[in-house]
Design a protein around this motif. Structure first.
Motif, short mmCIF file in Angstrom:
data_model
loop_
_atom_site.label_atom_id
_atom_site.label_comp_id
_atom_site.label_asym_id
_atom_site.label_seq_id
_atom_site.Cartn_x
_atom_site.Cartn_y
_atom_site.Cartn_z
N VAL A 396 0.58 -1.03 -0.28
CA VAL A 396 0.05 0.44 -0.18
C VAL A 396 0.74 1.19 0.37
O VAL A 396 2.13 1.19 0.46
CB VAL A 396 -1.28 0.58 1.13
CG1 VAL A 396 -1.42 1.12 1.05
CG2 VAL A 396 -1.73 -1.32 1.21
N TYR A 397 0.52 2.03 -1.09
CA TYR A 397 1.38 3.32 -0.86
C TYR A 397 0.68 4.43 -0.46
O TYR A 397 -0.96 4.66 -0.98
CB TYR A 397 2.02 3.60 -2.71
CG TYR A 397 2.63 2.58 -2.79
CD1 TYR A 397 4.39 2.71 -2.77
CD2 TYR A 397 2.60 1.34 -3.57
CE1 TYR A 397 4.96 2.05 -3.27
CE2 TYR A 397 3.23 0.25 -3.86
CZ TYR A 397 5.13 0.55 -3.67
OH TYR A 397 5.40 -0.51 -4.15
N LEU A 398 0.65 5.39 0.57
CA LEU A 398 -0.46 6.29 0.95
C LEU A 398 0.21 7.28 0.30
O LEU A 398 1.13 8.23 -0.21
CB LEU A 398 0.39 6.45 1.68
CG LEU A 398 -0.46 5.41 3.24
CD1 LEU A 398 -0.13 6.15 4.91
CD2 LEU A 398 -1.28 4.63 3.03
N ALA A 399 -1.06 7.86 -0.21
CA ALA A 399 -0.80 9.58 -1.54
C ALA A 399 -1.86 10.13 -1.15
O ALA A 399 -3.06 10.02 -0.97
CB ALA A 399 -0.70 9.01 -2.44
N SER A 400 -2.66 11.47 -1.93
CA SER A 400 -3.14 12.63 -1.98
C SER A 400 -4.00 11.72 -3.08
O SER A 400 -3.86 11.35 -3.62
CB SER A 400 -2.01 13.94 -2.45
OG SER A 400 -2.08 13.96 -3.41
N PRO A 401 -5.67 12.82 -2.64
CA PRO A 401 -6.19 12.24 -3.62
C PRO A 401 -5.83 12.84 -5.15
O PRO A 401 -6.10 12.02 -6.46
CB PRO A 401 -7.61 13.03 -3.61
CG PRO A 401 -7.93 12.93 -2.29
CD PRO A 401 -5.90 13.07 -2.19
N ALA A 402 -5.16 14.22 -5.06
CA ALA A 402 -4.80 14.43 -6.41
C ALA A 402 -3.87 13.53 -7.14
O ALA A 402 -3.50 12.52 -8.38
CB ALA A 402 -4.05 15.96 -6.33
N VAL A 403 -3.01 12.85 -6.90
CA VAL A 403 -1.54 11.65 -6.60
C VAL A 403 -2.44 10.47 -7.52
O VAL A 403 -2.35 9.88 -7.99
CB VAL A 403 -0.95 11.40 -5.64
CG1 VAL A 403 0.47 10.01 -6.64
CG2 VAL A 403 0.42 12.45 -5.72
#
Length: 420
Positions: A396-403
Motif C-alpha cells: 500500500v502506497y499512501l498518497a493524496s487524492p491528486a496523486v
C-alpha cells in the motif's frame, strides 16, 4: 511556565487552573464515540462492569462504518449488538446503513464535536477533531465503556511538539502531503504520547479539509492528539453545524514545547509513503517506476468533498488504466449526495471507477477492495502496514487524492497534471 492548547483544554475539563506534562487527571467528556468493531467490545465491558445507565444519551455516538453494510455473519452480529444498545439507552447519535458515514468525517459534519471540547473514541483516528481546536484522542474499549457510563476519563497530560507553518500550498499539494512530509521528518514514533500543535501564519491558508486530514494522521507519528488554533476558517465551518456554545483556547506565549519544527508550505511537493510505514516517504519526483493494480480514494483521511472534487477534475473526460481497479468512497451520505449534484459520480463511473456507499471498507483490509499477493495499491487512507489492505505480500502506497487519481489513469504512481 505557560500551557499549550491541549493542556488548557484538559485543565478546564479536569476543573483545574493548571496542569503540567506527565500529570494524571480525571477529565469530563463532551463526546464518547465507538464504531461497529470497537462498540461491541465496549458494550461487553460496560455490561460486565454492571453499569445500568449511560451518562448522557446525547453525548454518545455509535457509528456503523467499518463493516457496514454487513459483510458477513460476524459483522452482522456486531452491528446488532450496537443497535440493541442504542435502542436500550435511546442513544441520540446512532448512525446505521443509509444514515451513517465514516465516523471521523460524520461527527464534524453533524456538528457533534466543536472547539474546546474533550472527546474520546475507541478508534485511533479520533484525533481528527483537533482540526476544530478540540482535544480528541483514541482510547481502548475498556476506557470507552467507563466513559459511556461516567462521562469521564483518566489522562496523562501530554507534552507537545510545535509545527510552525508558513507560506501556502502549491497546486496539487494538500493536507495529506503536509502530514506525510512531517511524518517523514519525525518518524512514526516522533510524537509518541505528545500533542502535535500546528500553528503559524500558514494555518490560515489551509482549508478545514486539509486540517482534518493532518489532525487525523497525528496518530501515525505516535501523537496523543493533533490540534489547530481556532480561526475564521474554523468558525465558518462550525457555523450552522454546532448549535451550542463552545470555548476557544489559545496556547500561552510562554508555553513549552519539546521541539519546534518550521514548515514552509510553499516548498512542499506531492508526497508518497512507500510500504510498509507512513514515515517511508518520497516526493513524487523520487518515486521512480511503480506499477499499480488498485487505487482507493476515500477513508476518514481523504473522503471529503474537496477530495472528491480534486479526483473528479483529474479524471474528467479520461479513463483509468486498463490494469487498474479504482474504488471511490465518499465519506458520508451528504458528501455522496453532493458528488451526485456536482456530477462527480458521472465522471468517476465514466472513467471506469466503482463508487461505494460510505464505509471504511478497504482501509483496514475489511472488504470492498482486498489485495491479493503481490498487488500494489495507491490509497488516500492513513496506514500502509504489512497486510493492512489484504495479503501480507501486498503493498500500500499512501498518497493524496491528486496523486491517487493521476496514478489510476497512468497505471503507475504518477504526478498529477495541472487542473482547470
Amino acid at each position: 511556565m505557560g500551557m499549550t492548547m491541549t493542556q488548557k483544554i484538559l485543565a478546564a475539563h479536569a476543573g483545574l487552573d493548571k496542569v503540567v506534562p506527565g500529570q494524571l487527571i480525571n477529565a469530563k467528556l463532551d463526546m464518547v464515540l465507538a464504531n461497529d468493531i470497537t462498540g461491541p467490545v465496549s458494550i461487553n465491558e460496560f455490561e460486565g462492569a454492571g453499569f445500568s445507565q449511560v451518562f448522557d444519551k446525547s453525548k454518545i455516538s455509535l457509528v456503523m462504518d467499518h463493516f457496514a453494510p454487513n459483510k458477513d455473519i460476524k459483522s452482522a452480529e456486531q452491528c446488532k449488538k450496537c443497535r440493541s444498545f442504542a435502542r436500550r439507552f435511546e442513544i441520540d447519535n446512532f448512525y446505521d446503513v443509509g444514515q451513517m458515514g465514516i465516523e471521523h468525517a460524520l461527527l464534524p459534519e453533524k456538528g457533534l464535536v466543536a472547539a474546546g471540547e474533550a472527546i474520546i473514541g475507541a478508534d485511533s483516528h479520533t484525533c481528527t477533531y483537533g482540526a476544530l481546536g478540540a482535544f480528541s484522542t483514541g482510547v481502548g474499549s475498556t476506557d470507552l465503556a467507563a466513559g459511556m457510563a461516567t462521562g469521564q476519563a483518566w489522562f496523562k497530560v501530554p507534552s507537545a511538539l510545535k509545527f510552525n507553518l508558513t507560506g501556502s500550498l502549491p497546486e496539487n499539494v494538500s493536507g495529506k502531503d503536509v502530514i506525510l512530509h512531517i511524518i517523514g521528518i519525525i518518524g512514526v514514533d516522533g510524537a509518541l504520547y505528545k500533542s502535535m500543535e500546528f500553528t503559524g501564519p500558514g494555518v490560515a491558508s489551509l482549508s478545514m479539509d486539509d486540517r482534518l486530514c493532518i489532525a487525523n494522521m497525528a496518530i501515525e507519528a505516535g501523537g496523543k492528539n493533533g490540534i489547530f488554533p481556532v480561526d475564521d476558517v474554523t468558525r465558518e465551518y462550525m457555523k450552522g453545524r454546532v448549535n451550542r456554545e463552545y470555548q476557544v483556547y489559545e496556547a500561552d506565549e510562554d508555553a513549552e514545547y519539546d521541539a519546534v519544527y518550521d514548515i514552509d508550505l510553499s516548498l512542499l511537493k506531492p508526497t508518497v509513503a512507500f510500504p510498509h510505514l507512513p514515515e517511508n516517504t518520497k516526493t513524487i519526483d523520487q518515486v521512480g517506476e511503480v506499477k499499480i493494480d488498485q487505487v482507493v480514494i476515500g477513508s476518514c483521511t481523504n473522503g471529503r468533498l474537496s477530495d472528491m472534487k480534486i479526483a473528479a477534475e483529474i479524471m474528467k473526460g479520461k479513463h483509468i488504466h486498463k490494469d487498474v481497479r479504482a474504488i471511490i468512497i465518499p465519506a458520508t451520505q451528504q458528501i455522496y449526495k453532493e458528488c451526485i449534484k456536482e456530477g462527480y459520480l458521472d465522471i468517476f463511473i465514466d472513467a471506469g471507477c466503482v463508487v461505494s456507499t460510505p464505509t471504511c471498507g478497504p482501509c483496514l483490509g475489511g472488504y470492498m477492495g482486498i489485495l491479493a499477493e503481490g498487488e500494489r495499491c495507491v490509497a488516500t487512507t492513513n496506514r500502509n502496514f504489512v497486510g493492512r489492505m489484504g495479503h501480507t505480500k501486498s503493498e500500500v502506497y499512501l498518497a493524496s487524492p491528486a496523486v491517487a487519481a493521476a496514478s489510476a489513469l497512468a497505471g503507475k504512481i504518477a504526478a498529477p497534471e495541472r487542473r482547470g
